[in-house]
Design a protein around this motif. Structure first.
Motif, PDB file in Angstrom:
ATOM      1  N   PHE A 620       0.804  -1.221   0.000  1.00  0.00           N
ATOM      2  CA  PHE A 620       0.000   0.000   0.000  1.00  0.00           C
ATOM      3  C   PHE A 620       0.845   1.281   0.000  1.00  0.00           C
ATOM      4  CE2 PHE A 620      -2.293   3.376   2.242  1.00  0.00           C
ATOM      5  CZ  PHE A 620      -3.357   3.545   1.366  1.00  0.00           C
ATOM      6  N   PRO A 621       1.940   1.403   0.798  1.00  0.00           N
ATOM      7  CA  PRO A 621       2.736   2.650   0.742  1.00  0.00           C
ATOM      8  C   PRO A 621       3.253   2.943  -0.657  1.00  0.00           C
ATOM      9  CG  PRO A 621       3.298   1.391   2.693  1.00  0.00           C
ATOM     10  CD  PRO A 621       2.438   0.504   1.866  1.00  0.00           C
ATOM     11  N   GLY A 622       3.719   1.944  -1.364  1.00  0.00           N
ATOM     12  CA  GLY A 622       4.193   2.178  -2.722  1.00  0.00           C
ATOM     13  C   GLY A 622       3.061   2.608  -3.641  1.00  0.00           C
ATOM     14  N   PHE A 623       1.841   2.038  -3.432  1.00  0.00           N
ATOM     15  CA  PHE A 623       0.685   2.422  -4.234  1.00  0.00           C
ATOM     16  C   PHE A 623       0.352   3.899  -4.012  1.00  0.00           C
ATOM     17  CE2 PHE A 623      -3.898   3.199  -3.849  1.00  0.00           C
ATOM     18  CZ  PHE A 623      -4.281   3.082  -5.181  1.00  0.00           C
ATOM     19  N   ALA A 624       0.334   4.316  -2.740  1.00  0.00           N
ATOM     20  CA  ALA A 624       0.017   5.722  -2.438  1.00  0.00           C
ATOM     21  C   ALA A 624       1.080   6.664  -3.030  1.00  0.00           C
ATOM     22  CB  ALA A 624      -0.095   5.909  -0.931  1.00  0.00           C
ATOM     23  N   GLU A 625       2.335   6.244  -2.981  1.00  0.00           N
ATOM     24  CA  GLU A 625       3.405   7.096  -3.508  1.00  0.00           C
ATOM     25  C   GLU A 625       3.297   7.238  -5.022  1.00  0.00           C
ATOM     26  OE1 GLU A 625       6.406   9.718  -3.370  1.00  0.00           O
ATOM     27  OE2 GLU A 625       5.389   8.797  -1.637  1.00  0.00           O
ATOM     28  N   SER A 626       3.047   6.128  -5.710  1.00  0.00           N
ATOM     29  CA  SER A 626       2.926   6.199  -7.171  1.00  0.00           C
ATOM     30  C   SER A 626       1.702   7.010  -7.574  1.00  0.00           C
ATOM     31  CB  SER A 626       2.843   4.789  -7.740  1.00  0.00           C
ATOM     32  OG  SER A 626       1.690   4.113  -7.274  1.00  0.00           O
ATOM     33  N   LEU A 627       0.623   6.941  -6.793  1.00  0.00           N
ATOM     34  CA  LEU A 627      -0.582   7.717  -7.105  1.00  0.00           C
ATOM     35  C   LEU A 627      -0.319   9.205  -6.923  1.00  0.00           C
ATOM     36  CD1 LEU A 627      -3.578   7.563  -7.904  1.00  0.00           C
ATOM     37  CD2 LEU A 627      -4.144   7.439  -5.475  1.00  0.00           C
ATOM     38  N   ARG A 628       0.470   9.535  -5.912  1.00  0.00           N
ATOM     39  CA  ARG A 628       0.798  10.955  -5.690  1.00  0.00           C
ATOM     40  C   ARG A 628       1.576  11.522  -6.890  1.00  0.00           C
ATOM     41  NH1 ARG A 628       3.166  10.484  -1.162  1.00  0.00           N
ATOM     42  NH2 ARG A 628       1.501  11.161   0.240  1.00  0.00           N
ATOM     43  N   SER A 629       2.424  10.691  -7.462  1.00  0.00           N
ATOM     44  CA  SER A 629       3.229  11.171  -8.587  1.00  0.00           C
ATOM     45  C   SER A 629       2.448  11.118  -9.903  1.00  0.00           C
ATOM     46  CB  SER A 629       4.508  10.352  -8.697  1.00  0.00           C
ATOM     47  OG  SER A 629       4.198   8.980  -8.918  1.00  0.00           O
ATOM     48  N   MET A 630       1.585  10.101 -10.073  1.00  0.00           N
ATOM     49  CA  MET A 630       0.856   9.937 -11.331  1.00  0.00           C
ATOM     50  C   MET A 630      -0.464  10.685 -11.345  1.00  0.00           C
ATOM     51  SD  MET A 630       1.507   5.835 -11.879  1.00  0.00           S
ATOM     52  CE  MET A 630       0.438   5.812 -13.285  1.00  0.00           C
ATOM     53  N   GLY A 631      -1.062  10.917 -10.206  1.00  0.00           N
ATOM     54  CA  GLY A 631      -2.337  11.629 -10.135  1.00  0.00           C
ATOM     55  C   GLY A 631      -3.540  10.700 -10.183  1.00  0.00           C
ATOM     56  N   SER A 632      -3.484   9.665 -10.993  1.00  0.00           N
ATOM     57  CA  SER A 632      -4.625   8.732 -11.079  1.00  0.00           C
ATOM     58  C   SER A 632      -4.138   7.379 -11.602  1.00  0.00           C
ATOM     59  CB  SER A 632      -5.726   9.277 -11.988  1.00  0.00           C
ATOM     60  OG  SER A 632      -5.268   9.382 -13.321  1.00  0.00           O
ATOM     61  N   ILE A 633      -4.914   6.352 -11.296  1.00  0.00           N
ATOM     62  CA  ILE A 633      -4.653   4.982 -11.749  1.00  0.00           C
ATOM     63  C   ILE A 633      -5.984   4.400 -12.210  1.00  0.00           C
ATOM     64  CG2 ILE A 633      -3.971   2.658 -11.037  1.00  0.00           C
ATOM     65  CD1 ILE A 633      -2.051   3.901  -9.070  1.00  0.00           C
ATOM     66  N   ARG A 634      -5.962   3.640 -13.312  1.00  0.00           N
ATOM     67  CA  ARG A 634      -7.183   3.033 -13.820  1.00  0.00           C
ATOM     68  C   ARG A 634      -6.934   1.569 -14.189  1.00  0.00           C
ATOM     69  NH1 ARG A 634     -10.333   7.167 -17.917  1.00  0.00           N
ATOM     70  NH2 ARG A 634     -10.692   8.861 -16.413  1.00  0.00           N
ATOM     71  N   GLY A 635      -7.959   0.750 -13.927  1.00  0.00           N
ATOM     72  CA  GLY A 635      -7.998  -0.624 -14.397  1.00  0.00           C
ATOM     73  C   GLY A 635      -6.930  -1.528 -13.841  1.00  0.00           C
ATOM     74  N   ARG A 636      -6.597  -1.409 -12.571  1.00  0.00           N
ATOM     75  CA  ARG A 636      -5.607  -2.288 -11.967  1.00  0.00           C
ATOM     76  C   ARG A 636      -6.345  -3.326 -11.091  1.00  0.00           C
ATOM     77  NH1 ARG A 636      -0.600   0.109  -8.595  1.00  0.00           N
ATOM     78  NH2 ARG A 636      -0.156   0.888 -10.707  1.00  0.00           N
ATOM     79  N   GLU A 637      -5.964  -4.596 -11.292  1.00  0.00           N
ATOM     80  CA  GLU A 637      -6.561  -5.648 -10.460  1.00  0.00           C
ATOM     81  C   GLU A 637      -5.940  -5.634  -9.072  1.00  0.00           C
ATOM     82  OE1 GLU A 637      -6.372  -9.472 -12.186  1.00  0.00           O
ATOM     83  OE2 GLU A 637      -7.730  -9.007 -13.865  1.00  0.00           O
ATOM     84  N   ALA A 638      -6.813  -5.749  -8.065  1.00  0.00           N
ATOM     85  CA  ALA A 638      -6.356  -5.749  -6.671  1.00  0.00           C
ATOM     86  C   ALA A 638      -7.014  -6.905  -5.933  1.00  0.00           C
ATOM     87  CB  ALA A 638      -6.698  -4.420  -6.002  1.00  0.00           C
ATOM     88  N   HIS A 639      -6.245  -7.535  -5.054  1.00  0.00           N
ATOM     89  CA  HIS A 639      -6.709  -8.712  -4.310  1.00  0.00           C
ATOM     90  C   HIS A 639      -6.997  -8.304  -2.872  1.00  0.00           C
ATOM     91  CE1 HIS A 639      -6.066 -13.277  -3.456  1.00  0.00           C
ATOM     92  NE2 HIS A 639      -7.330 -12.893  -3.378  1.00  0.00           N
ATOM     93  N   PHE A 640      -8.240  -8.578  -2.408  1.00  0.00           N
ATOM     94  CA  PHE A 640      -8.634  -8.208  -1.044  1.00  0.00           C
ATOM     95  C   PHE A 640      -9.117  -9.456  -0.319  1.00  0.00           C
ATOM     96  CE2 PHE A 640      -9.394  -4.562  -3.789  1.00  0.00           C
ATOM     97  CZ  PHE A 640      -8.750  -3.542  -3.126  1.00  0.00           C
ATOM     98  N   ARG A 641      -9.295  -9.281   1.007  1.00  0.00           N
ATOM     99  CA  ARG A 641      -9.807 -10.377   1.831  1.00  0.00           C
ATOM    100  C   ARG A 641     -10.777  -9.796   2.862  1.00  0.00           C
ATOM    101  NH1 ARG A 641      -8.363 -15.377   2.175  1.00  0.00           N
ATOM    102  NH2 ARG A 641      -6.467 -14.988   0.981  1.00  0.00           N
ATOM    103  N   LYS A 642     -11.987 -10.394   2.953  1.00  0.00           N
ATOM    104  CA  LYS A 642     -12.998  -9.937   3.908  1.00  0.00           C
ATOM    105  C   LYS A 642     -12.644 -10.429   5.316  1.00  0.00           C
ATOM    106  CE  LYS A 642     -17.039  -9.503   0.895  1.00  0.00           C
ATOM    107  NZ  LYS A 642     -18.450  -9.871   0.695  1.00  0.00           N
ATOM    108  N   PRO A 643     -13.262  -9.817   6.334  1.00  0.00           N
ATOM    109  CA  PRO A 643     -12.983 -10.250   7.710  1.00  0.00           C
ATOM    110  C   PRO A 643     -13.285 -11.721   7.958  1.00  0.00           C
ATOM    111  CG  PRO A 643     -14.069  -8.117   7.725  1.00  0.00           C
ATOM    112  CD  PRO A 643     -14.092  -8.586   6.308  1.00  0.00           C
ATOM    113  N   ASP A 644     -14.231 -12.310   7.173  1.00  0.00           N
ATOM    114  CA  ASP A 644     -14.559 -13.724   7.385  1.00  0.00           C
ATOM    115  C   ASP A 644     -13.574 -14.663   6.699  1.00  0.00           C
ATOM    116  OD1 ASP A 644     -15.192 -13.326   4.765  1.00  0.00           O
ATOM    117  OD2 ASP A 644     -17.303 -13.891   4.929  1.00  0.00           O
TER     118      ASP A 644
END
Length: 990
Positions: A620-644
């Motif tokens: 996540f820190p690298g994602f936030a840093e790249s977004l700050r420099s690029m301004g926006s990101i589109r169409g990137r697949e991200a893997h999440f996990r629910k609390p269950d």
């Protein structure tokens, strides 16, 4: 809310059950009460004469009680049977009589045992107490019955009056009692549920719609209060009616009991006294009669007393002369004429004139000399009394005339010596006078009607203290349930007549026993309800004013947030606002669903530290840093996990922006979990389809080939490009029958799958067997769109089956048929021979010297020798014949289809030549012999076992000769006897 609704409905059901139980108890007490009233009026003298057997049919007392029971049976609604039962010393309950018509299929004749009687009725006889039981079933149906004891004071013997009520009528009356409580509970539950739904729904209503439901609480209070008031008023009114019913029953029982006592004790005792006085006097004078009858002036209800002697035709003149001298003037027997006057009686065999009457006013007494038997009612009553010899009551006109008012008359037949009828002692009374004297002082409290009941006729009203409209004067059958009107029925069985006293409350009764409590309760409840509704309305009004002020103050805040929330909150995809360090500032409802974290609990928390929703939080820190420099990101697949713990995938788009004065990231997601899963499943299915060793073929619904896997291409020799667009029939190596096609079609239609064996043809033309499984593939509407076929090559399996089948029926060493196959072929040959009239020969062969070969050269050499012998045997017989190894060094040859014995001899000789040439075994020439025995069908037997046994016996006989040197293995066989087929014979040397 659900608990409240269930409680209300359960309370209604419980209240209904209590009402049903109370109604059942009331009906049972009413049934006992009416059985008691009936038992009180039954003539014990009449019951005492009954014996409880068929002899009762000839007793006048039985016939009288039978008619009275039949007349009284229908006074209650729902009742069917009225009967009198007793109990024998052995314990059997039996019938004295019942209310059914004589000869009907439901009648119980006297003495008939009642085996279905319930043991619950026995206390009637054992303890002399009434019993109500039911529902109980017998041969006539299912009933609720009341038995009331009738005890003879003299002997203490007990009988029982029984009344049966139809069980279904009874159950319906009891069930009706539960209707009101259940309806009230249902209405209350519906009101509570509707109010709850309305109040909850009011929060989401538009403002203009909400105005109509703003004061729903006051309406609900009003509705609830009125409903409770009605229920309470109904309950209080029911209590008033219960008290009224108890008071009325006590009052009506007292007056109807008084009427019963006056009729039986006063009127009945007076008649017995008058009849006894006349019977005790040899000659009665006018003065004596009047002195005795004068005592009746102190007996209320008795209107007149009469002495009506029986006068024979020959005694008429002397009778008239004697009576005239007693009255001091003319006296003659008179009949009414058609003009309303009187004339001398016509000539007839017997006369029944009124000789004495009380009260007596000679100058005005129109009764003297009248023959009342000329009136039909008088004649029937007098004839009934004379025939039975019992005092008889009837309703007759008095004086005897068609226009006279009806009276209750009691006739006492008087008999002289030899049983000769001397006349009738008669008492009459006015029904209205009787009823009025009984009700003396109570006319305002109750009203009473007196009815006369006949077994086969409509009830006739005799008198009453109050009458409705003429068209409403009819007898209504009494309701036993509490839902009926206040009414009491008292049957009065008097001297063969059945009277019914029908008692109703009068106006004075309702004055003394008012039922105002229900109305007072209702009015009070409505007033209280209106007050409570007004208070609730006032409170609701104050809340409404307060809500308006709060709405005005929050309107500006809502307006400022509306633009943002209208764009994001209602977005159909997850949206969240986070800080670069992972703190959640905002998330919409879709985001809460996507991440499985409620928005309210997520705002203000760092999702990378407090929620493990990132599959790789270290990125996540690298994602936030790249977004700050690029301004926006589109169409990137991200893997999440629910609390269950469940895994989800999202297609992420993000943009850096200012949220108020804070640096933030706007994240929008698209849930692609299902798409990822579907792609993975499709990839897995494709791999399975491509790598499976089974051939898979896919066709459309018409059987046109669309796809296949590599295993199918290898199995058939065709490539996919060669078979696409063609029909599956191109692979078939066999022609299916119509029955097979129908079984295939039916299996696909009914089960969606067919399995079976079939033969296909390879591209090179070679046929091969396969096991096929054909399955239909259907769309969402259940329509078949494709067929999938899985093919498995089963050639090796078929070969193995053939090999195992051959091993099961052939000898492993020689390859010849074994004993089992030999017997099977012998049986078939015998069947053909029986059908064609031919011969069958069975040759049993045992090798001579084989043991010595085994001992000298070994078993392996012996096995080769056995195979050589088998080969030579096979070459010396026809194709239709059978050579089999029977066991060890024994062989059996079956020769089939010989027309005559000479042919069998020739074949036998040809086979014996097999031992003339040595056998070549491993370069050695081995010579052995063979002992042979032959049997023929049909000469030596008709079955396989017999032929084999015969051939075996002859073979051993030959072997014995070979050992002694007197015989040989081969020799011509000659027949003795007729050579014709089927005639039998003896074959020496075989």
């Amino acid at each position: 809310m659900m608990v409240t609704l269930i409680t209300v409905l359960a309370t209604g059901i419980f209240a209904g059950w209590l009402s049903m139980r109370e109604e059942d108890g009331y009906m049972r007490s009413e049934l006992v009460r009416h059985a008691r009233l009936f038992a009180e009026t039954v003539n014990m003298d009449g019951i005492r004469t009954l014996k409880g057997n068929v002899s009762d049919l000839s007793r006048p007392e039985y016939r009288r009680l039978k008619d009275q029971f039949a007349a009284a049976a229908g006074i209650f609604r729902g009742s069917r049977f009225l009967y009198l039962v007793g109990r024998r010393p052995g314990g059997d309950v039996f019938f004295y009589l019942d209310s059914e018509k004589p000869g009907s299929e439901d009648e119980s004749p006297p003495g008939q045992v009642y085996p279905e009687s319930d043991p619950r009725f026995l206390p009637v006889f054992e303890e002399n107490r009434p019993v109500v039981a039911g529902p109980v079933s017998d041969r006539w149906g299912t009933w609720v019955s009341a038995w009331y004891p009738v005890v003879d004071p003299a002997s203490g013997a007990a009988a029982a009056i029984g009344i049966d009520f139809d069980a279904e009528y009874w159950r319906q009356a009891v069930r009706d009692a539960a209707i009101l409580p259940n309806i009230v509970a249902a209405l209350l539950a519906a009101m509570l549920y509707a109010g709850f739904i309305t109040i909850k729904g009011r929060e989401t209503m538009e403002e203009d719609t909400k105005l109509g439901f703003r004061h729903i609480e006051a309406v609900l209070v009003l509705y609830l209060g009125i409903l409770v008031s009605l229920v309470t008023a109904q309950f209080m009114h029911g209590q008033d009616l219960k008290r009224q019913r108890e008071s009325f029953e006590s009052l009506s029982d007292a007056y109807s009991t008084e009427l019963n006592l006056r009729i039986h004790r006063v009127f009945g005792q007076s008649l017995r006294a008058l009849g006894g006085f006349i019977e005790a006097s040899d000659l009665i004078t006018r003065d004596e009669f009047h002195v005795f009858a004068g005592y009746f002036s102190n007996t209320p209800g008795v209107e007149s007393a009469l002495w009506i002697p029986a006068v024979n035709r020959k005694d008429r003149m002397s009778f008239e002369k004697s009576a005239g001298s007693e009255y001091g003037g003319e006296f003659f027997i008179r009949d009414r004429n058609g003009e309303g006057g009187f004339s001398a009686a016509g000539d007839r065999q017997n006369y029944f004139p009124v000789l004495y009457s009380w009260p007596d006013v000679p100058e005005n007494n129109i009764l003297l000399g009248i023959d009342p038997s000329r009136d039909i009612a008088w004649e029937e009553a007098m004839a009934k009394a004379a025939e039975s010899g019992l005092a008889t009551a009837s309703v007759v006109p008095f004086p005897p005339s068609a226009s006279s008012s009806p009276r209750i008359a009691a006739f006492r037949p008087v008999f002289g010596g030899g049983g000769i009828l001397e006349g009738y002692a008669v008492l009459t009374l006015k029904p209205d006078f009787l009823v009025n004297t009984v009700l003396d002082g109570g006319q305002g409290l109750i009203s009473m009607r007196l009815w006369r009941f006949m077994p086969d006729g409509e009830p006739r009203l005799l008198t009453g203290t109050s009458f409705p409209a003429p068209e409403e004067i009819h007898f209504a059958r009494k309701e036993v349930s509490s839902g009926g009107d206040l009414c009491s029925i008292r049957p009065i069985l008097f001297l063969g007549e059945t009277f019914i006293a029908e008692v109703h409350p009068g106006d004075g009764f309702y004055t003394r026993h008012p039922s105002h409590t229900g109305w007072i309760t209702l009015v009070s409840g409505i007033l209280i309800t209106l007050t409570m509704a007004f208070l609730v309305q006032s409170i609701a009004r104050r809340e409404e004013i307060l809500e308006k002020k709060v709405d005005q103050r929050t309107a500006q805040l809502r307006e400022s947030e509306s633009r943002f929330r209208s764009l994001i909150e209602d977005a159909p995809f997850p949206v969240a606002v986070i800080t670069p360090d992972g703190t959640v500032l905002f998330s919409n409802a879709q985001a809460a669903v996507f991440f499985g974290v409620p928005a309210a609990s997520a705002i203000g928390k760092n999702f990378t530290e407090e929620y493990s929703i990132l599959e790789h939080p270290e990125n996540f820190p690298g994602f936030a840093e790249s977004l700050r420099s690029m301004g926006s990101i589109r169409g990137r697949e991200a893997h999440f996990r629910k609390p269950d713990g469940s895994s989800i995938w999202g297609l992420l788009s993000a943009r850096a922006f200012l949220f108020g004065e804070r640096e933030a990231i706007l994240v929008a997601l698209q849930d692609i979990t299902e798409r990822k899963t579907l792609m993975d499943r499709l990839q897995l299915s494709s791999q399975i389809f491509s790598t499976t060793s089974e051939g898979i073929l896919v066709t459309n619904a018409s059987g046109v080939i669309e796809d296949c896997n590599p295993a199918f291409e290898k199995l058939t020799g065709y490539s996919l490009e060669e078979i696409q667009g063609k029909k599956t029939e191109m692979f078939s190596a066999q022609k299916e029958s119509r029955e097979d096609l129908e079984l295939y079609r039916r299996a696909i239609m009914e089960n969606g799958v067919w399995q079976g064996e079939m033969w296909n043809r390879h591209k090179n033309g070679e046929p091969y067997p396969v096991w096929a499984t054909v399955s239909s593939v259907k769309d969402a509407q259940g329509v078949t769109t494709h067929y999938a076929t899985i093919l498995t090559h089963i050639g090796a399996i078929k070969d193995e089956q053939l090999r195992l089948g051959h091993l099961a029926s052939h000898d492993l060493l020689t390859g010849l048929p074994n004993r089992m196959l030999l017997l099977d072929r012998l049986e078939m040959g015998l069947a053909r021979a029986k059908r064609n009239g031919s011969l069958v020969a069975v040759i049993f062969i045992d090798l001579d010297g084989f043991k010595e070969v085994n001992d000298a050269y070994g078993h392996e050499t012996g096995d080769i020798l056995l195979a050589s012998v088998a080969e030579r045997f096979s070459g010396s017989i026809r194709e239709q014949d059978t050579a089999a190894r029977y066991g060890g060094d024994e062989f059996v040859i079956v020769l089939d289809g010989f027309p005559g014995i000479e042919d069998a001899n020739a074949a036998f000789h040809r086979i014996s030549l097999a031992f003339c040439v040595p056998f070549d075994v491993r370069g050695m020439a081995l010579s052995i012999g063979g002992s042979m025995g032959m049997s023929l069908f049909p000469m030596d037997g008709n079955d396989a076992g017999g032929l084999l046994s015969k051939a075996d016996t002859r073979m051993y006989r030959e072997k014995k000769k070979n050992k002694t040197g007197s015989g040989g293995a081969a020799g011509k066989v000659e027949a003795r006897g007729a050579p014709n087929r089927g005639t039998g014979g003896v074959f020496p040397g075989i």
